[in-house]
Design a protein around this motif. Sequence first.
Motif: not given
Length: 117
Positions: A88-104
């Motif tokens: 679950e933590r891994g899934r949340e981290e991947r979601e944050r990374e995708r969101h951060a990549q979109g932001f960049l």
Amino acid sequence: GVCTEGREGPVCGRCKPGYGRLLGSCSVCPTQRESMPAKVLLALFLSVIYFFVAVYSLLPSSSSSFADANADADISFRSVASDAERRERGREERERERHAQGFLIFGSRENTTELFG
């Protein structure tokens, strides 16, 4: 006869043929047919005792081994639970990374909304 019924010999120390000693006195021996139920019950009783001894020998030797088995089960459960938490933590981290990549890529949330509607 001076001997009591079923006894014979010097000083009446033996049981006559067809008699057997039971609690110090000579009693008439039962026939095969009469003694069969007693033999069957004895065999059944011994079988039940054998069964319980066999089952008892398969049980853990002490209560500590039972406690060890419970501890092992608890550790296994915690391991499974912690694996699920890690996923679950891994899934949340991947979601944050995708969101951060979109932001960049798009610069800001407002730019993303302007581009995609």
